[in-house]
Write a protein that holds these residues in place. Structure first.
Motif, mmCIF file in Angstrom:
data_model
loop_
_atom_site.group_PDB
_atom_site.id
_atom_site.type_symbol
_atom_site.label_atom_id
_atom_site.label_comp_id
_atom_site.label_asym_id
_atom_site.label_seq_id
_atom_site.Cartn_x
_atom_site.Cartn_y
_atom_site.Cartn_z
ATOM 1 N N UNK A 1 -49.602 58.860 -37.657
ATOM 2 C CA UNK A 1 -51.037 58.508 -37.686
ATOM 3 C C UNK A 1 -51.674 58.992 -38.978
ATOM 4 N N UNK A 2 -52.379 58.113 -39.656
ATOM 5 C CA UNK A 2 -53.060 58.533 -40.894
ATOM 6 C C UNK A 2 -54.304 59.318 -40.498
ATOM 7 N N UNK A 3 -54.888 59.979 -41.475
ATOM 8 C CA UNK A 3 -56.121 60.746 -41.227
ATOM 9 C C UNK A 3 -57.251 59.855 -40.722
ATOM 10 N N UNK A 4 -57.345 58.688 -41.360
ATOM 11 C CA UNK A 4 -58.404 57.748 -40.975
ATOM 12 C C UNK A 4 -58.239 57.330 -39.517
ATOM 13 N N UNK A 5 -56.983 57.058 -39.134
ATOM 14 C CA UNK A 5 -56.734 56.661 -37.740
ATOM 15 C C UNK A 5 -57.140 57.779 -36.769
ATOM 16 N N UNK A 6 -56.845 59.016 -37.140
ATOM 17 C CA UNK A 6 -57.212 60.173 -36.291
ATOM 18 C C UNK A 6 -58.725 60.215 -36.077
ATOM 19 N N UNK A 7 -59.489 60.007 -37.181
ATOM 20 C CA UNK A 7 -60.950 60.030 -37.071
ATOM 21 C C UNK A 7 -61.452 58.925 -36.140
ATOM 22 N N UNK A 9 -59.860 57.405 -33.703
ATOM 23 C CA UNK A 9 -59.582 57.650 -32.278
ATOM 24 C C UNK A 9 -60.446 58.790 -31.737
ATOM 25 N N UNK A 10 -60.742 59.791 -32.596
ATOM 26 C CA UNK A 10 -61.612 60.890 -32.144
ATOM 27 C C UNK A 10 -62.998 60.359 -31.796
ATOM 28 N N UNK A 11 -63.529 59.474 -32.640
ATOM 29 C CA UNK A 11 -64.843 58.886 -32.364
ATOM 30 C C UNK A 11 -64.826 58.042 -31.096
ATOM 31 N N UNK A 12 -63.702 57.328 -30.929
ATOM 32 C CA UNK A 12 -63.561 56.458 -29.762
ATOM 33 C C UNK A 12 -63.621 57.299 -28.478
ATOM 34 N N UNK A 13 -62.877 58.391 -28.484
ATOM 35 C CA UNK A 13 -62.845 59.279 -27.303
ATOM 36 C C UNK A 13 -64.248 59.826 -27.037
ATOM 37 N N UNK A 14 -64.921 60.265 -28.107
ATOM 38 C CA UNK A 14 -66.265 60.824 -27.972
ATOM 39 C C UNK A 14 -67.212 59.785 -27.380
ATOM 40 N N UNK A 15 -67.079 58.553 -27.888
ATOM 41 C CA UNK A 15 -67.948 57.463 -27.432
ATOM 42 C C UNK A 15 -67.758 57.210 -25.935
ATOM 43 N N UNK A 16 -66.476 57.151 -25.513
ATOM 44 C CA UNK A 16 -66.196 56.892 -24.094
ATOM 45 C C UNK A 16 -66.746 58.027 -23.228
ATOM 46 N N UNK A 17 -66.565 59.266 -23.704
ATOM 47 C CA UNK A 17 -67.072 60.423 -22.958
ATOM 48 C C UNK A 17 -68.585 60.315 -22.755
ATOM 49 N N UNK A 18 -69.303 59.984 -23.830
ATOM 50 C CA UNK A 18 -70.761 59.867 -23.753
ATOM 51 C C UNK A 18 -71.168 58.759 -22.783
ATOM 52 N N UNK A 19 -70.411 57.662 -22.826
ATOM 53 C CA UNK A 19 -70.708 56.533 -21.960
ATOM 54 C C UNK A 19 -70.592 56.949 -20.486
ATOM 55 N N UNK A 20 -69.473 57.621 -20.180
ATOM 56 C CA UNK A 20 -69.238 58.075 -18.801
ATOM 57 C C UNK A 20 -70.336 59.045 -18.371
ATOM 58 N N UNK A 21 -70.662 59.968 -19.279
ATOM 59 C CA UNK A 21 -71.673 60.979 -18.979
ATOM 60 C C UNK A 21 -73.028 60.330 -18.668
ATOM 61 N N UNK A 22 -73.380 59.331 -19.485
ATOM 62 C CA UNK A 22 -74.684 58.699 -19.282
ATOM 63 C C UNK A 22 -74.701 57.937 -17.947
ATOM 64 N N UNK A 23 -73.569 57.342 -17.572
ATOM 65 C CA UNK A 23 -73.485 56.651 -16.280
ATOM 66 C C UNK A 23 -73.724 57.627 -15.130
ATOM 67 N N UNK A 24 -73.080 58.816 -15.236
ATOM 68 C CA UNK A 24 -73.207 59.807 -14.163
ATOM 69 C C UNK A 24 -74.654 60.280 -14.010
#
Ligand code: HEC
Length: 139
Positions: A1-7, A9-24
């Motif tokens: 995984x390149x550095x850019x790819x890591x960033x 996927x990290x943003x993607x995970x953060x985004x999904x977490x926020x989405x779930x949190x806001x739903x709850x």
């Protein structure tokens, strides 16, 4: 995984977490809202509670059936109403007592007191229901 790819996927995970949190949190808001509407409805039901004694007085039940409902010369005692009545038929009796004169017991009562139980036209069905409930449960 390149550095850019890591960033990415990290943003993607953060985004999904926020989405779930806001739903709850959203769902919790809705729940508190329904609870408070129920409270209000309950309050309203209580303030609209039917005053049966007042209805018995204002519809002259006491006049014919006696202050203690033990009967007078104008109407029979209402002490053991539950021996002869179920709630639904008692409510329809209040609405139209004449319709019950094919019942021999009612005919005897009517002739004995030489007057008829008046139809109760000024009470709502809820009020008639409350009066019936009261008469059927009092001892
Ligand atoms: C004008 C007098 C009069 C008034 C007012 C009156 N009643 Fe009656 N009631 C009677 C008579 C007479 C009977 C006997 C049966 C008939 O006429 O149908 C009777 C019968 C009844 C019966 C049946 C008794 C039984 O033995 O089954 C009930 C219950 C009753 N009345 C409740 C009430 C209630 C509740 C009110 C007030 C909302 C009321 N009455 C107002 C005269 C009256």
């Amino acid at each position: 995984m390149t550095n850019a790819q890591k960033w990415v996927s990290a943003f993607l995970v953060l985004f999904i977490l926020l989405l779930v949190l806001s739903k709850i949190t959203n769902r919790q808001d809705n729940e508190t809202e329904t609870a408070s509407t129920e409270d209000v409805q309950q309050d309203m039901a209580q303030s609209a509670e039917i005053d049966v004694q007042n209805l018995l007085g204002s519809n002259r039940c006491f006049t014919c059936h006696g202050e203690d409902l033990n009967g007078t010369g104008m109407g029979p005692s209402l002490v053991n109403v539950s021996e002869n009545w179920k709630k639904a038929s008692l409510v329809s009796y209040f609405q139209n007592p004449k319709a019950f004169l094919n019942n021999p017991r009612m005919l005897v009562l009517k002739n004995k007191y030489n007057r008829e139980m008046p139809a109760q036209g000024s009470m709502t069905v809820e009020e008639l229901d409350a009066v019936a409930e009261y008469l059927l449960t009092r001892k």
